[in-house]
Structures are given as structure tokens and as C-alpha cells.
Motif scaffolding. Structure first.
Motif, short mmCIF file in Angstrom:
data_model
loop_
_atom_site.label_atom_id
_atom_site.label_comp_id
_atom_site.label_asym_id
_atom_site.label_seq_id
_atom_site.Cartn_x
_atom_site.Cartn_y
_atom_site.Cartn_z
N GLY A 132 -5.34 -28.50 4.16
CA GLY A 132 -5.26 -28.57 5.61
C GLY A 132 -4.18 -27.70 6.21
O GLY A 132 -4.06 -27.58 7.40
N GLY A 133 -3.37 -27.07 5.36
CA GLY A 133 -2.32 -26.17 5.85
C GLY A 133 -2.93 -24.88 6.37
O GLY A 133 -4.04 -24.50 5.96
N PRO A 134 -2.23 -24.19 7.26
CA PRO A 134 -2.80 -22.95 7.82
C PRO A 134 -2.79 -21.79 6.83
O PRO A 134 -1.81 -21.56 6.13
N ILE A 135 -3.93 -21.11 6.77
CA ILE A 135 -4.10 -19.93 5.92
C ILE A 135 -4.22 -18.71 6.84
O ILE A 135 -5.00 -18.72 7.79
N PHE A 136 -3.43 -17.68 6.54
CA PHE A 136 -3.46 -16.44 7.30
C PHE A 136 -4.37 -15.45 6.58
O PHE A 136 -4.31 -15.32 5.36
N ARG A 137 -5.22 -14.77 7.35
CA ARG A 137 -6.09 -13.73 6.80
C ARG A 137 -5.98 -12.50 7.69
O ARG A 137 -6.01 -12.61 8.91
N ALA A 138 -5.89 -11.34 7.06
CA ALA A 138 -5.89 -10.08 7.80
C ALA A 138 -6.81 -9.10 7.09
O ALA A 138 -6.85 -9.06 5.86
N THR A 139 -7.55 -8.36 7.87
CA THR A 139 -8.35 -7.25 7.37
C THR A 139 -7.88 -6.03 8.13
O THR A 139 -7.85 -6.03 9.36
N VAL A 140 -7.49 -5.00 7.39
CA VAL A 140 -6.91 -3.81 7.99
C VAL A 140 -7.63 -2.58 7.47
O VAL A 140 -7.74 -2.39 6.26
N ARG A 141 -8.16 -1.78 8.39
CA ARG A 141 -8.71 -0.47 8.04
C ARG A 141 -7.58 0.53 8.25
O ARG A 141 -7.01 0.60 9.34
N ILE A 142 -7.26 1.26 7.20
CA ILE A 142 -6.13 2.19 7.28
C ILE A 142 -6.58 3.59 6.87
O ILE A 142 -7.48 3.75 6.04
N ARG A 143 -5.94 4.58 7.49
CA ARG A 143 -6.20 5.98 7.14
C ARG A 143 -4.97 6.50 6.41
O ARG A 143 -3.87 6.47 6.96
N LEU A 144 -5.17 6.95 5.18
CA LEU A 144 -4.07 7.37 4.33
C LEU A 144 -3.83 8.88 4.45
O LEU A 144 -4.78 9.65 4.53
N PRO A 145 -2.57 9.28 4.41
CA PRO A 145 -2.31 10.72 4.32
C PRO A 145 -2.85 11.23 2.98
O PRO A 145 -2.80 10.52 1.96
N ALA A 146 -3.36 12.44 2.98
CA ALA A 146 -4.01 12.99 1.78
C ALA A 146 -3.08 13.01 0.57
O ALA A 146 -3.53 12.80 -0.56
N GLU A 147 -1.79 13.22 0.81
CA GLU A 147 -0.86 13.36 -0.32
C GLU A 147 -0.33 12.03 -0.85
O GLU A 147 0.42 12.00 -1.82
N LEU A 148 -0.72 10.91 -0.25
CA LEU A 148 -0.19 9.61 -0.65
C LEU A 148 -0.70 9.17 -2.01
O LEU A 148 -1.89 9.23 -2.29
N ASP A 149 0.21 8.70 -2.84
CA ASP A 149 -0.14 8.11 -4.14
C ASP A 149 -0.54 6.66 -3.86
O ASP A 149 0.31 5.81 -3.57
N THR A 150 -1.82 6.36 -3.95
CA THR A 150 -2.31 5.02 -3.60
C THR A 150 -1.76 3.95 -4.54
O THR A 150 -1.61 2.81 -4.14
N GLY A 151 -1.45 4.33 -5.76
CA GLY A 151 -0.87 3.37 -6.70
C GLY A 151 0.49 2.87 -6.25
O GLY A 151 0.80 1.68 -6.35
N VAL A 152 1.29 3.77 -5.70
CA VAL A 152 2.61 3.38 -5.19
C VAL A 152 2.46 2.45 -4.00
O VAL A 152 3.13 1.42 -3.90
N LEU A 153 1.55 2.81 -3.09
CA LEU A 153 1.31 1.96 -1.91
C LEU A 153 0.83 0.58 -2.34
O LEU A 153 1.33 -0.44 -1.86
N GLN A 154 -0.11 0.52 -3.25
CA GLN A 154 -0.64 -0.76 -3.70
C GLN A 154 0.46 -1.62 -4.33
O GLN A 154 0.57 -2.81 -4.04
N THR A 155 1.29 -1.01 -5.14
CA THR A 155 2.38 -1.75 -5.79
C THR A 155 3.34 -2.33 -4.76
O THR A 155 3.73 -3.50 -4.83
N GLU A 156 3.72 -1.52 -3.77
CA GLU A 156 4.63 -2.01 -2.74
C GLU A 156 4.01 -3.14 -1.92
O GLU A 156 4.69 -4.10 -1.58
#
Length: 180
Positions: A132-156
Motif C-alpha cells: 500500500g506504500g506509494p510507488i514512483f514510476r517514470a518513463t523517459v525518452r532521451i536523446r543521447l549525444p553520439a559520442e556518449l558511452d552508454t555503459g557509463v551512463l547506465q552504470t551511473e
């Protein structure tokens, strides 16, 4: 042709979208995109319109007349040329966890640090089925810079908190090609 970005908010009731669309039609506008929602008894929306140069002022005035329907309206003209296509990859981020203050801020701080653009953000709180406690949900569409290492972003993102579940995936892999 300039674009007109319109935000509307007011007490929710039937007929509000119709009233807005009547004004758009009366002034020769083309309704391109919109996001509208009922939030806590209020109707809130944002709309992107194409309007002929000669009709921008009349359209803005007509939309201001929606005050008679209880709506507060803000209009912004965008005369910049819209890019034909942005090839930067679109990704989907889902966040689920026990609700607490600061979740959106924590997630967006990581995104800002990597120059990630939020294309769309949807959040909600609901009661957990068993506790019965409150659950937060978010869905986010994001545009990544081409040079971004997605593994680093995911880890953070995954290191934000032990009480959050974060799913990070390519929107194309999930079958979502809108905006890509």
C-alpha cells in the motif's frame, strides 16, 4: 511557416480540447503535436501548431480568449527552422521505486552531466499492490549525444540508489521509432 507552442491549464471539464481546437481551426492553424492530461482536477496541455505568418497574432489572441472557458494560456512563437531529422539515438529509461522526494532530480542530474536531452518525461505515483506504500514510476525518452558511452551512463543511473530499479534500453530495440 512559424510554429506556435501553446500551453493551457485550467479546471478540467468536458469540452476544453474542443474549445482549443475550434480556435485553431478558425485561424487556419495545423495541429501537429500535443500532450494533454488530467492532473489533480486540472486539465494541462501543450500543443505544437503550424500557423501562417499573417495569422500568428490573431491565433494568439484567439487562444487568449479561452480565458472565458477557465483556461490560462501561454503562447510562444518559434520561427526557427526545424531540423529535418536528428540522427542522435533515442533511448528509453524506466525508473521504478518506493516514492520519495528527489528521484527526478537525481536522475536528471546524471542526464545533464552527460549532455543528454530529455525528449519526453512521464511520471506517476500509485499504491503498491501488497504494502500500500506509494510507488514512483517514470518513463523517459532521451536523446543521447553520439559520442556518449552508454555503459557509463547506465552504470551511473544504476548507482543512484539501491531502492530504484532502472531499465535503460534503445528505443529502436524496444520497437519505438518515434522521433528517431
Amino acid at each position: 511557416m512559424p510554429s506556435l507552442v501553446v500551453t493551457v491549464i485550467g479546471p478540467d471539464r468536458p469540452g476544453l480540447v474542443g474549445a482549443v481546437s475550434d480556435v485553431v481551426r478558425q485561424h487556419g492553424g495545423n495541429w501537429l503535436e500535443s500532450r494533454m492530461s488530467h492532473l489533480a482536477g486540472q486539465f494541462a496541455g501543450i500543443i505544437l501548431l503550424d500557423v501562417a505568418d499573417a495569422d500568428v497574432a490573431a491565433m494568439a489572441d484567439g487562444l487568449q480568449n479561452l480565458k472565458a472557458h477557465g483556461l490560462k494560456v501561454v503562447t510562444e512563437v518559434d520561427s526557427s527552422a526545424r531540423p529535418a531529422s536528428n540522427s542522435a539515438p533515442i533511448w528509453q529509461l524506466s525508473v521504478v521505486g518506493n516514492d520519495r522526494p528527489g528521484i527526478v532530480r537525481e536522475v536528471t542530474q546524471v542526464l545533464v552531466a552527460h549532455n543528454v536531452n530529455v525528449e519526453e518525461l512521464t511520471t506517476e505515483c500509485s499504491d503498491a499492490p501488497h504494502s500500500g506504500g506509494p510507488i514512483f514510476r517514470a518513463t523517459v525518452r532521451i536523446r543521447l549525444p553520439a559520442e556518449l558511452d552508454t555503459g557509463v551512463l547506465q552504470t551511473e543511473l544504476e548507482n543512484l540508489a539501491s531502492d530504484l530499479m532502472i531499465d535503460f534500453s534503445s528505443a529502436a530495440a524496444a520497437g519505438d521509432t518515434a522521433g528517431a
